[in-house]
Scaffold this motif. Structure first.
Motif, PDB file in Angstrom:
ATOM      1  N   ALA A  44      32.016  29.774  27.242  1.00 56.39           N
ATOM      2  CA  ALA A  44      31.143  30.976  27.216  1.00 56.39           C
ATOM      3  C   ALA A  44      30.647  31.466  28.686  1.00 56.39           C
ATOM      4  O   ALA A  44      30.341  32.411  28.918  1.00 56.39           O
ATOM      5  N   GLU A  45      30.512  30.302  29.710  1.00 58.84           N
ATOM      6  CA  GLU A  45      30.088  30.631  30.937  1.00 58.84           C
ATOM      7  C   GLU A  45      31.056  31.331  31.792  1.00 58.84           C
ATOM      8  O   GLU A  45      30.785  31.773  32.955  1.00 58.84           O
ATOM      9  N   LEU A  46      32.184  31.495  31.336  1.00 60.07           N
ATOM     10  CA  LEU A  46      33.333  32.389  32.100  1.00 60.07           C
ATOM     11  C   LEU A  46      32.715  33.812  32.218  1.00 60.07           C
ATOM     12  O   LEU A  46      32.330  34.398  31.063  1.00 60.07           O
ATOM     13  N   ASP A  47      32.882  34.578  33.355  1.00 59.27           N
ATOM     14  CA  ASP A  47      32.518  35.861  33.449  1.00 59.27           C
ATOM     15  C   ASP A  47      33.688  36.618  33.145  1.00 59.27           C
ATOM     16  O   ASP A  47      34.491  36.627  33.744  1.00 59.27           O
ATOM     17  N   PRO A  48      33.614  37.334  32.003  1.00 62.75           N
ATOM     18  CA  PRO A  48      34.772  38.171  31.745  1.00 62.75           C
ATOM     19  C   PRO A  48      35.268  39.094  32.496  1.00 62.75           C
ATOM     20  O   PRO A  48      36.411  39.536  32.495  1.00 62.75           O
ATOM     21  N   ASP A  49      34.181  39.845  33.268  1.00 65.03           N
ATOM     22  CA  ASP A  49      34.612  40.922  34.308  1.00 65.03           C
ATOM     23  C   ASP A  49      35.522  40.553  35.180  1.00 65.03           C
ATOM     24  O   ASP A  49      36.523  40.966  35.411  1.00 65.03           O
ATOM     25  N   ARG A  50      34.963  39.164  35.794  1.00 62.39           N
ATOM     26  CA  ARG A  50      35.731  38.558  36.950  1.00 62.39           C
ATOM     27  C   ARG A  50      37.426  37.963  36.472  1.00 62.39           C
ATOM     28  O   ARG A  50      38.198  38.075  37.195  1.00 62.39           O
ATOM     29  N   THR A  51      36.971  37.640  35.244  1.00 60.67           N
ATOM     30  CA  THR A  51      38.335  37.129  34.623  1.00 60.67           C
ATOM     31  C   THR A  51      39.526  37.942  34.554  1.00 60.67           C
ATOM     32  O   THR A  51      40.771  38.015  34.912  1.00 60.67           O
ATOM     33  N   ALA A  52      39.041  39.230  33.981  1.00 61.70           N
ATOM     34  CA  ALA A  52      40.067  40.321  33.662  1.00 61.70           C
ATOM     35  C   ALA A  52      40.220  40.917  34.912  1.00 61.70           C
ATOM     36  O   ALA A  52      41.366  41.300  34.939  1.00 61.70           O
ATOM     37  N   ALA A  53      39.305  40.974  35.958  1.00 64.95           N
ATOM     38  CA  ALA A  53      39.802  41.712  37.254  1.00 64.95           C
ATOM     39  C   ALA A  53      40.772  40.739  37.772  1.00 64.95           C
ATOM     40  O   ALA A  53      42.060  41.053  38.479  1.00 64.95           O
ATOM     41  N   ALA A  54      40.612  39.403  37.647  1.00 61.43           N
ATOM     42  CA  ALA A  54      41.789  38.563  38.272  1.00 61.43           C
ATOM     43  C   ALA A  54      43.068  38.897  37.479  1.00 61.43           C
ATOM     44  O   ALA A  54      43.917  38.755  38.370  1.00 61.43           O
ATOM     45  N   PHE A  55      43.035  38.823  36.018  1.00 61.09           N
ATOM     46  CA  PHE A  55      44.362  39.154  35.573  1.00 61.09           C
ATOM     47  C   PHE A  55      44.902  40.522  36.009  1.00 61.09           C
ATOM     48  O   PHE A  55      46.120  40.557  36.253  1.00 61.09           O
ATOM     49  N   VAL A  56      44.294  41.504  36.271  1.00 62.35           N
ATOM     50  CA  VAL A  56      44.929  42.749  36.838  1.00 62.35           C
ATOM     51  C   VAL A  56      45.475  42.584  38.058  1.00 62.35           C
ATOM     52  O   VAL A  56      46.743  42.980  38.252  1.00 62.35           O
ATOM     53  N   ALA A  57      44.690  41.706  39.029  1.00 59.67           N
ATOM     54  CA  ALA A  57      45.355  41.475  40.367  1.00 59.67           C
ATOM     55  C   ALA A  57      46.505  40.683  40.255  1.00 59.67           C
ATOM     56  O   ALA A  57      47.616  41.161  40.925  1.00 59.67           O
ATOM     57  N   GLY A  58      46.791  39.782  39.310  1.00 57.58           N
ATOM     58  CA  GLY A  58      47.772  38.767  39.182  1.00 57.58           C
ATOM     59  C   GLY A  58      48.907  39.565  38.734  1.00 57.58           C
ATOM     60  O   GLY A  58      50.031  39.469  39.047  1.00 57.58           O
ATOM     61  N   ILE A  59      48.823  40.234  37.763  1.00 58.87           N
ATOM     62  CA  ILE A  59      49.842  40.779  37.103  1.00 58.87           C
ATOM     63  C   ILE A  59      50.523  41.923  37.925  1.00 58.87           C
ATOM     64  O   ILE A  59      51.834  42.049  38.306  1.00 58.87           O
ATOM     65  N   GLN A 119      38.690  42.855  42.600  1.00 58.70           N
ATOM     66  CA  GLN A 119      40.070  42.252  42.046  1.00 58.70           C
ATOM     67  C   GLN A 119      40.631  41.072  43.003  1.00 58.70           C
ATOM     68  O   GLN A 119      41.005  39.951  42.541  1.00 58.70           O
ATOM     69  N   LEU A 120      40.711  41.587  44.178  1.00 59.74           N
ATOM     70  CA  LEU A 120      41.014  40.435  45.055  1.00 59.74           C
ATOM     71  C   LEU A 120      40.363  38.972  45.163  1.00 59.74           C
ATOM     72  O   LEU A 120      40.824  38.041  45.272  1.00 59.74           O
ATOM     73  N   GLU A 121      38.863  39.480  45.253  1.00 56.16           N
ATOM     74  CA  GLU A 121      38.175  38.335  45.434  1.00 56.16           C
ATOM     75  C   GLU A 121      38.135  37.471  43.862  1.00 56.16           C
ATOM     76  O   GLU A 121      38.102  36.427  44.078  1.00 56.16           O
ATOM     77  N   ALA A 122      38.301  38.235  42.881  1.00 55.04           N
ATOM     78  CA  ALA A 122      38.213  37.470  41.559  1.00 55.04           C
ATOM     79  C   ALA A 122      39.558  36.755  41.178  1.00 55.04           C
ATOM     80  O   ALA A 122      39.466  35.612  40.912  1.00 55.04           O
ATOM     81  N   ALA A 123      40.618  37.250  41.898  1.00 53.26           N
ATOM     82  CA  ALA A 123      41.738  36.551  41.700  1.00 53.26           C
ATOM     83  C   ALA A 123      41.729  35.414  42.708  1.00 53.26           C
ATOM     84  O   ALA A 123      42.089  34.211  42.037  1.00 53.26           O
ATOM     85  N   PHE A 124      41.234  35.460  43.957  1.00 54.25           N
ATOM     86  CA  PHE A 124      41.181  34.344  44.859  1.00 54.25           C
ATOM     87  C   PHE A 124      40.356  33.232  44.350  1.00 54.25           C
ATOM     88  O   PHE A 124      40.761  31.940  44.160  1.00 54.25           O
ATOM     89  N   ASP A 125      39.135  33.627  43.703  1.00 52.09           N
ATOM     90  CA  ASP A 125      38.112  32.492  43.253  1.00 52.09           C
ATOM     91  C   ASP A 125      38.778  31.939  42.104  1.00 52.09           C
ATOM     92  O   ASP A 125      38.591  30.635  41.866  1.00 52.09           O
ATOM     93  N   LEU A 126      39.225  32.571  41.043  1.00 52.37           N
ATOM     94  CA  LEU A 126      39.864  32.226  39.851  1.00 52.37           C
ATOM     95  C   LEU A 126      40.934  31.014  40.137  1.00 52.37           C
ATOM     96  O   LEU A 126      41.050  29.949  39.882  1.00 52.37           O
TER      97      LEU A 126
END
Lengths: 194, 194
Positions: A149-164, B179-186
């Motif tokens: 639960a402590e995961l931030d959904p926004d940042r996680t989703a943002a990271a997915f977008v960047a990664g893909i 997104q850049l920051e989120a991806a990096f941090d993740l």
DNA sequence: GTTCTTCTGGACTTGCTAGTCCACAATTTG
DNA sequence: CAAATTGTGGACTAGCAAGTCCAGAAGAAC
């Protein structure tokens, strides 16, 4: 401007033909004559349906393509509520982009950006929608206790977008999907709490 | 072709001026006259130093810019051997691209790709180098026991490349670095074994 | 210093492409 | 059917941009 059914069809034919053509060619290198040849239409028609000329056409194409990016990922994207659905989504995306190679709608969109400014907004909106869908998936997994639960959904989703996004970009440049897969898998592992 | 020191300087001036100009404009929209104006050179000179014309010039610019991308991340990139150095690298990259906004060498490179084919190879090589550097960092962290050994350094590095690349791409489109920051941090969290 | 090479400037050509214009065909409307 | 509207084709224009060419300046070579 009023459009009869026939007119609608022609307009649509132009957009779709131009879209496909743009996937394989730089927007600067695509001429209206090319579009005309591909869609069997004349200059007159193109300007009839797109009074703003090339820029208006490109914008219409951008909107058309943006719509396709997300629907291509359905039904997975709207139902990220189990680990199976997440991996199915992953596989679908990877397979999709591998098959497309360079003929990539999203990539073509990015290319258009520097030429016509309006495209940037279309992309921004697309990315936002995309991120929202992924975010919903994360939240749903948290609700069922499958993701901590402590995961931030926004940042996680943002990271997915960047990664893909980045993976696809690399795929376009190099022809290899290693980075796309690696990014996807890493992020899924992270989600699993590995 | 022999070049006197003066010639060298002029050639360099053209490349650098064109590079800077290209960071802010789509390659298709940049004319040789623009380049001439910016670098205070004439058509004659441009073709004197770049017999292949625009394509040759763009390729030279691509190589020039590719060199800068990695050296901009030094000294961090070559010394990813402690958590402090990883986060310092992260901060440097984020700050760098935030400051640049749209005037991004890497992004400009990607834009050139669809126009001139040779650029793809330059980018492929750049990405490979980048990935190798990150991989070395992961290995070094494993050697000192700070990162778990079962992690695949290649795939991890590949994911980093995709994530950063995608984050930068999103930054260019939207102007936001979330997104850049989120991806990096993740990815850093993942590395830490969170 | 003269001779050869490299460097520079800019006028000119050539081809292409966005956009215009208008005549005519098809279709809708009443 | 007649009139208005919408759709279609393609010739034409205007402007721009890549690439050519050559004359002459600046500098190297000896």
């Amino acid at each position: 401007m009023k459009l009869t059914p026939k007119g609608q069809a022609t307009r649509q034919r132009i957009i779709e033909g131009a879209a496909e053509y743009l996937r394989g060619n730089a927007p600067g290198a695509v001429t209206l004559d090319d579009v005309g040849a591909v869609t069997r239409t004349s200059k007159g028609q193109i300007f009839h349906y797109f009074p703003d000329g090339k820029e208006g056409l490109l914008l219409a194409v951008a909107r058309h393509e943006a719509g396709g990016v997300l629907t291509d990922q359905e039904p997975h994207l709207s139902a990220l509520d189990s680990w199976e659905s997440w991996t199915a989504w992953r596989d679908a995306v990877v397979a999709r982009y591998q098959a497309q190679g360079r003929h990539c709608p999203l990539g073509a969109l990015m290319d258009q950006m520097s030429s016509s400014p309006g495209t940037a907004e279309v992309i921004t909106e697309l990315l936002a929608q995309w991120q929202r869908a992924i975010r919903a998936g994360v939240v749903s997994m948290q609700a069922s206790g499958q993701v901590r639960a402590e995961l931030d959904p926004d940042r996680t989703a943002a990271a997915f977008v960047a990664g893909i996004q980045g993976g696809v970009q690399v795929l376009r440049a190099t022809g290899r999907s290693d980075q796309l897969e690696a990014a996807f898998d890493l992020m899924l592992d992270y989600l699993r709490g590995a």
